[in-house]
Write a protein that holds these residues in place. Structure first.
Motif, PDB file in Angstrom:
ATOM      1  N   PHE A   1      -0.937  -1.531  -4.172  1.00 48.69           N
ATOM      2  CA  PHE A   1      -0.508  -0.308  -3.655  1.00 48.69           C
ATOM      3  C   PHE A   1      -1.363  -0.253  -2.564  1.00 48.69           C
ATOM      4  O   PHE A   1      -1.231   1.189  -1.941  1.00 48.69           O
ATOM      5  CB  PHE A   1      -0.544   0.939  -4.708  1.00 48.69           C
ATOM      6  CG  PHE A   1       0.302   0.677  -6.103  1.00 48.69           C
ATOM      7  CD1 PHE A   1       1.422   0.799  -5.800  1.00 48.69           C
ATOM      8  CD2 PHE A   1      -0.474   0.233  -7.151  1.00 48.69           C
ATOM      9  CE1 PHE A   1       2.286   0.758  -7.201  1.00 48.69           C
ATOM     10  CE2 PHE A   1       0.173   0.055  -8.377  1.00 48.69           C
ATOM     11  CZ  PHE A   1       1.692   0.432  -8.306  1.00 48.69           C
TER      12      PHE A   1
ATOM     13  N   CYS B   1      -0.269   2.546   0.740  1.00 50.59           N
ATOM     14  CA  CYS B   1       0.854   3.282   0.585  1.00 50.59           C
ATOM     15  C   CYS B   1       0.608   4.687   0.942  1.00 50.59           C
ATOM     16  O   CYS B   1       0.119   5.725   0.234  1.00 50.59           O
ATOM     17  CB  CYS B   1       1.102   3.253  -1.084  1.00 50.59           C
ATOM     18  SG  CYS B   1       1.891   1.686  -1.672  1.00 50.59           S
TER      19      CYS B   1
ATOM     20  N   CYS C   1      -4.668   4.537   0.509  1.00 53.05           N
ATOM     21  CA  CYS C   1      -3.473   5.315   0.270  1.00 53.05           C
ATOM     22  C   CYS C   1      -3.960   6.577   0.631  1.00 53.05           C
ATOM     23  O   CYS C   1      -4.604   7.660  -0.020  1.00 53.05           O
ATOM     24  CB  CYS C   1      -3.033   5.269  -1.312  1.00 53.05           C
ATOM     25  SG  CYS C   1      -2.631   3.598  -1.869  1.00 53.05           S
TER      26      CYS C   1
ATOM     27  N   PHE D   1       3.574  -3.486  -3.570  1.00 52.23           N
ATOM     28  CA  PHE D   1       4.151  -2.309  -2.764  1.00 52.23           C
ATOM     29  C   PHE D   1       3.353  -1.944  -1.682  1.00 52.23           C
ATOM     30  O   PHE D   1       3.119  -0.707  -1.014  1.00 52.23           O
ATOM     31  CB  PHE D   1       3.888  -1.068  -3.756  1.00 52.23           C
ATOM     32  CG  PHE D   1       4.737  -1.045  -4.975  1.00 52.23           C
ATOM     33  CD1 PHE D   1       6.084  -0.417  -5.016  1.00 52.23           C
ATOM     34  CD2 PHE D   1       4.397  -1.664  -6.111  1.00 52.23           C
ATOM     35  CE1 PHE D   1       6.841  -0.342  -6.121  1.00 52.23           C
ATOM     36  CE2 PHE D   1       5.277  -1.713  -7.330  1.00 52.23           C
ATOM     37  CZ  PHE D   1       6.642  -1.007  -7.169  1.00 52.23           C
TER      38      PHE D   1
ATOM     39  N   SER E   1       4.358   0.519   1.350  1.00 52.05           N
ATOM     40  CA  SER E   1       5.389   1.286   0.853  1.00 52.05           C
ATOM     41  C   SER E   1       5.338   2.691   1.311  1.00 52.05           C
ATOM     42  O   SER E   1       4.299   3.131   1.507  1.00 52.05           O
ATOM     43  CB  SER E   1       5.597   1.162  -0.687  1.00 52.05           C
ATOM     44  OG  SER E   1       6.351   2.098  -1.174  1.00 52.05           O
TER      45      SER E   1
END
Length: 535
Positions: free
Chosen positions: A81, A84, A107, A59, A62
């Motif tokens: 992730f 993100c 993130c 991801f 993303s």
């Protein structure tokens, strides 16, 4: 086998598709298309097969705001992730037994991480991810910010744990921490200071990379190594002391620390890595200890304020571009142990006026002194080395080379050129040195004269005297009161000095007790002022 899973099949809001693979009857999510937006619920099964893994980088970048991981997933891959930027929360289910490096790094909107209460390997405390025993801090959500005190139970801060926490202003590391992973605090751009506890023995690669507000840091004496890029881009860091046990300074360790004015390198250090201090534009000088034997490529490149540097005798190699762009460097002596001067080593050292090359040097590489436009004197102490034709390109057009008389015949005759430098009479070198000494003496005398010229002139002195003469005399003053002292001129050549007696119990509030001392003093003719002291 690689299949494409349409959004309709995964019950995902505002999502086009996912990519996945099936191996031995188990599904791994491998990719999420960048067009995906909103919330995503990953199904527990696809085509009747359990989803057990989220692959590495699955991801990355993303723009999903929420991701629900099913209770069938047992592993989350490295950087799954990463970055993100729109993800605000995530829940790690009970089934997950493995979380890879950097899985939730950068993130920047993530403010909380939740872990299933029955997960046997992981837990969360106030939205921060730990191992079950709370001895390893795995991830602090990058969007959380503020001040944070790491729990006393923690002994290890994992790689990238605080990476990208741009709004974190301070952090307290407990004394029990003995390990800090690479990139642990990278891009903590609001962090101003940090103290590393005594139990830590190494600072990993990129640990404080791009902590642009970091002004001070305390490195404990137990640290033995500073990793590559450890303080790269710490542009507010002004000084740092490297502990005596450190043996090597890694690649890019202090690269682009543009405010660094002072650094102490201990005698324990034996090597300075590639670009270790490159672009430290405020560093004016540095003492390299005798223990150092090698200086890496571009180690001090672009240190535009550096005026002097001492290279120890133990150095045997100076890599390419090591001092390139040190535009304030005026002179340098290469130690008698260096065998080669690399490609572009002193390129663009535009203030360099002289250099001595020892008899140990056997080769001078391409562009070694290119654009050293003020280089006028090159002293060769040994036999002529192998020199690339561009080594002295665009130095001063009148640059001279002075050669050890015993080797002069190997260079050519006086008046001829050697690699673009005019071969000069060795006796002229002695005269040249004397001129240099006299020039330095003249500069010192000029400075002394400039200091004398800053003293007041006779006219300025006379103006001050006139101003004082214009001050009022005691006869002009009717009454002057300072504190509890009163001066009263009588008009007949005397002045009355009256001192009121006051009392206090706390040295703060004073009251007049009604008593006073009065003295009449004569004024000598021509005098304007009186002063007195209590003894």
């Amino acid at each position: 086998m690689t299949l494409l899973l349409l959004a309709v099949g995964v019950n995902a809001a505002s999502l086009d598709d996912l990519a996945y693979t099936t191996t031995n009857g188990e599904v791994t999510i491998t990719d999420c298309y960048v067009s995906a937006r909103g919330e995503l619920v990953i199904p527990a099964t696809i085509d009747g097969k359990p989803v057990t893994s989220i692959g590495g980088d699955a991801f990355v970048d993303s723009r999903l705001t929420s991701i629900t991981i099913p209770n069938s997933v047992t592993s989350i891959g490295d950087f799954a992730f990463y970055d993100c930027a729109s993800l605000t929360s995530i829940t790690i289910p009970n089934s997950v037994t493995s979380i890879g490096v950097g899985a939730l790094e950068s993130c920047t909107s993530l403010t909380t991480i939740e872990v299933g209460a029955e997960n046997v390997n992981y837990t969360d405390v106030n939205g921060v991810l730990f191992n079950k025993e709370k001895t390893d801090l795995l991830n602090y959500p990058a969007g959380k910010g503020g001040n944070y005190a790491i729990p006393d139970s923690v002994t290890s801060i994992e790689e990238g744990a605080f990476g990208g926490c741009t709004s974190m202003t301070s952090i307290t590391i407990p004394d029990g921490v003995t390990s800090i992973g690479g990139a642990a605090f990278y891009e903590c751009t609001s962090l101003t200071s940090i103290t590393i506890p005594d139990g830590v023995t190494s600072i990993g690669n990129d640990t404080f990379w791009s902590c642009t507000s970091l002004t001070s840091i305390t490195i404990p004496d137990g640290v033995t190594s500073i990793g590559n890029g450890a303080f790269d881009g710490c542009r507010s860091l002004t000084s740092i002391t490297i502990p005596d046990n450190v043996t090597s300074i890694g690649l890019f360790s202090f690269h682009d620390c543009t405010s660094l004015t002072n650094i102490t390198i201990p005698e324990s250090v034996t090597s300075i890595g590639e670009r270790a201090f490159a672009n430290c534009t405020s560093l004016t000088s540095i003492a390299i200890p005798d223990s150092v034997t090698s200086i890496g490529e571009r180690a001090f490149g672009g240190c535009t304020s550096m005026t002097s540097i001492t290279i120890p005798d133990g150095v045997t190699s100076i890599a390419e571009y090591a001092f390139s762009g040190c535009i304030s460097l005026t002179s340098l002596t290469i130690p008698n142990g260096v065998t080669s001067i690399g490609y572009g080593t002193f390129q663009f050292c535009t203030s360099l006026t002289s250099i001595t090359i020892p008899n140990s040097v056997t080769s001078i590489g391409e562009l070694a002194f290119r654009e050293c436009r003020f280089l006028k004197t090159v002293v060769m102490e040994g036999l002529p080395p192998t020199v690339d034709r561009t080594a002295f390109e665009t130095v001063n057009e009148n640059a001279k080379v002075f050669v050890n008389p015993g080797y002069l015949f190997r260079y050519g005759n006086v008046g001829e050129t050697w690699n673009g430098l005019v071969i000069s009479d060795p006796d002229e070198k002695s005269l040249y040195d004397r001129i240099e000494e006299l020039t330095e003496l003249i500069i010192q005398k000029d400075a002394q004269i400039a200091g004398l010229e800053q003293r007041p002139t006779q006219s300025e002195y006379d103006a001050v005297v006139t101003e004082l003469d214009a001050c009022p005399s005691l006869e002009d003053i009717q009454e002057a009161r300072v504190g509890s002292v009163v001066l009263t001129p009588t008009g007949n050549g005397t002045v009355i000095l009256r001192m009121m007696i006051e009392e206090s119990s706390d040295l703060s509030v004073w009251e007049n007790n009604g008593e006073s001392v009065e003295v009449e003093l004569p004024l000598t003719e021509g005098k304007k002022f009186l002063r007195f002291a209590l003894k």
